[in-house]
Design a protein around this motif. Sequence first.
Motif, short mmCIF file in Angstrom:
data_model
loop_
_atom_site.label_atom_id
_atom_site.label_comp_id
_atom_site.label_asym_id
_atom_site.label_seq_id
_atom_site.Cartn_x
_atom_site.Cartn_y
_atom_site.Cartn_z
N ALA A 189 0.90 -1.28 -0.03
CA ALA A 189 -0.04 -0.12 -0.12
C ALA A 189 0.74 1.29 -0.15
N GLU A 190 2.04 1.35 0.74
CA GLU A 190 2.73 2.35 0.82
C GLU A 190 3.36 2.71 -0.60
N HIS A 191 3.82 1.76 -1.38
CA HIS A 191 4.27 1.90 -2.81
C HIS A 191 2.98 2.80 -3.62
N LEU A 192 1.73 1.97 -3.38
CA LEU A 192 0.64 2.56 -3.99
C LEU A 192 0.34 4.03 -3.68
N PHE A 193 0.55 4.50 -2.34
CA PHE A 193 0.26 5.95 -2.15
C PHE A 193 1.28 6.80 -2.81
N GLU A 194 2.79 6.18 -2.77
CA GLU A 194 3.28 7.17 -3.60
C GLU A 194 3.38 7.22 -5.10
N LEU A 195 2.81 5.92 -5.61
CA LEU A 195 2.39 5.90 -7.15
C LEU A 195 1.36 6.74 -7.74
N ASP A 196 0.31 6.56 -6.66
CA ASP A 196 -1.09 7.26 -7.07
C ASP A 196 -1.70 7.84 -5.92
N PRO A 197 -1.26 8.77 -5.38
CA PRO A 197 -1.98 9.14 -4.12
C PRO A 197 -3.34 9.50 -3.87
N HIS A 198 -3.76 9.80 -5.03
CA HIS A 198 -5.30 10.00 -5.21
C HIS A 198 -6.25 9.01 -5.34
N ASN A 199 -5.65 7.74 -5.49
CA ASN A 199 -6.44 6.38 -5.77
C ASN A 199 -6.82 6.04 -4.57
N ALA A 200 -8.10 5.93 -4.03
CA ALA A 200 -8.73 5.52 -2.69
C ALA A 200 -8.60 4.02 -2.63
N ILE A 201 -8.47 3.29 -3.57
CA ILE A 201 -8.56 2.06 -3.53
C ILE A 201 -7.46 1.36 -2.44
N PRO A 202 -6.21 1.56 -2.70
CA PRO A 202 -5.35 1.12 -1.67
C PRO A 202 -5.56 1.48 -0.24
N TYR A 203 -6.25 2.61 0.04
CA TYR A 203 -6.53 2.78 1.46
C TYR A 203 -7.44 1.80 1.71
N VAL A 204 -8.67 1.70 1.01
CA VAL A 204 -9.61 0.91 1.47
C VAL A 204 -9.19 -0.46 1.58
N SER A 205 -8.60 -1.32 0.84
CA SER A 205 -8.16 -2.49 0.74
C SER A 205 -6.99 -2.47 2.19
N LEU A 206 -6.21 -1.63 2.27
CA LEU A 206 -5.32 -1.76 3.63
C LEU A 206 -6.26 -1.64 4.89
N ALA A 207 -7.49 -0.96 4.98
CA ALA A 207 -8.29 -0.70 5.77
C ALA A 207 -9.14 -2.15 6.28
N ASN A 208 -9.23 -2.67 5.12
CA ASN A 208 -9.98 -4.26 5.18
C ASN A 208 -9.17 -5.01 5.95
N ILE A 209 -7.71 -4.92 5.52
CA ILE A 209 -6.71 -6.09 5.90
C ILE A 209 -6.47 -5.76 7.28
N TYR A 210 -6.56 -4.50 7.75
CA TYR A 210 -6.44 -4.09 9.26
C TYR A 210 -7.75 -4.60 10.11
N ALA A 211 -8.90 -4.60 9.47
CA ALA A 211 -10.12 -5.05 10.30
C ALA A 211 -10.01 -6.55 10.14
N ALA A 212 -9.85 -7.32 9.13
CA ALA A 212 -9.78 -8.79 9.12
C ALA A 212 -8.78 -9.08 10.16
N ALA A 213 -7.77 -8.46 10.55
CA ALA A 213 -6.59 -8.80 11.57
C ALA A 213 -7.15 -8.32 12.99
N GLY A 214 -8.39 -7.67 13.09
CA GLY A 214 -8.94 -7.30 14.18
C GLY A 214 -8.12 -6.25 14.79
N ARG A 215 -7.52 -5.41 13.92
CA ARG A 215 -6.71 -4.23 14.28
C ARG A 215 -7.35 -2.89 14.04
N TRP A 216 -8.59 -2.89 13.95
CA TRP A 216 -9.35 -1.76 13.69
C TRP A 216 -9.80 -0.76 14.63
#
Length: 111
Positions: free
Chosen positions: A84-111
């Motif tokens: 996700a960090e690489h994606l934030f650098e490559l395309d900071p205005h794309n919301a998809i990596p932010y949502v995907s990372l949030a979903n991983i945190y939620a699935a890991a119980g770290r939300w």
Amino acid sequence: SACSHSGLVDEGRHYFLSMSKDHGITPTAEHYKCVIDLLGRSGLLDEAEDMINNMPFQPDAVAWGTLLGACQIHCDLDRGARAAEHLFELDPHNAIPYVSLANIYAAAGRW
């Protein structure tokens, strides 16, 4: 790729290596990204990340997004955060990596 969707990791690797070894075809960035997808879907996230870091092309958003998607499937928080960090650098205005990372945190119980 067909091999990715049917879980034929060894066969997919064979064809990828055979391109240059047996047929003199230089794999393109798209071929590498297909193998990254193959490895990621199969849960071989170390190998997928290694391929991104060692391919003879500059990794683009598709390569990192493919790895991030695999991390979401296999709930790999640390690797997903790196992708996700690489994606934030490559395309900071794309919301998809932010949502995907949030979903991983939620699935890991770290939300």
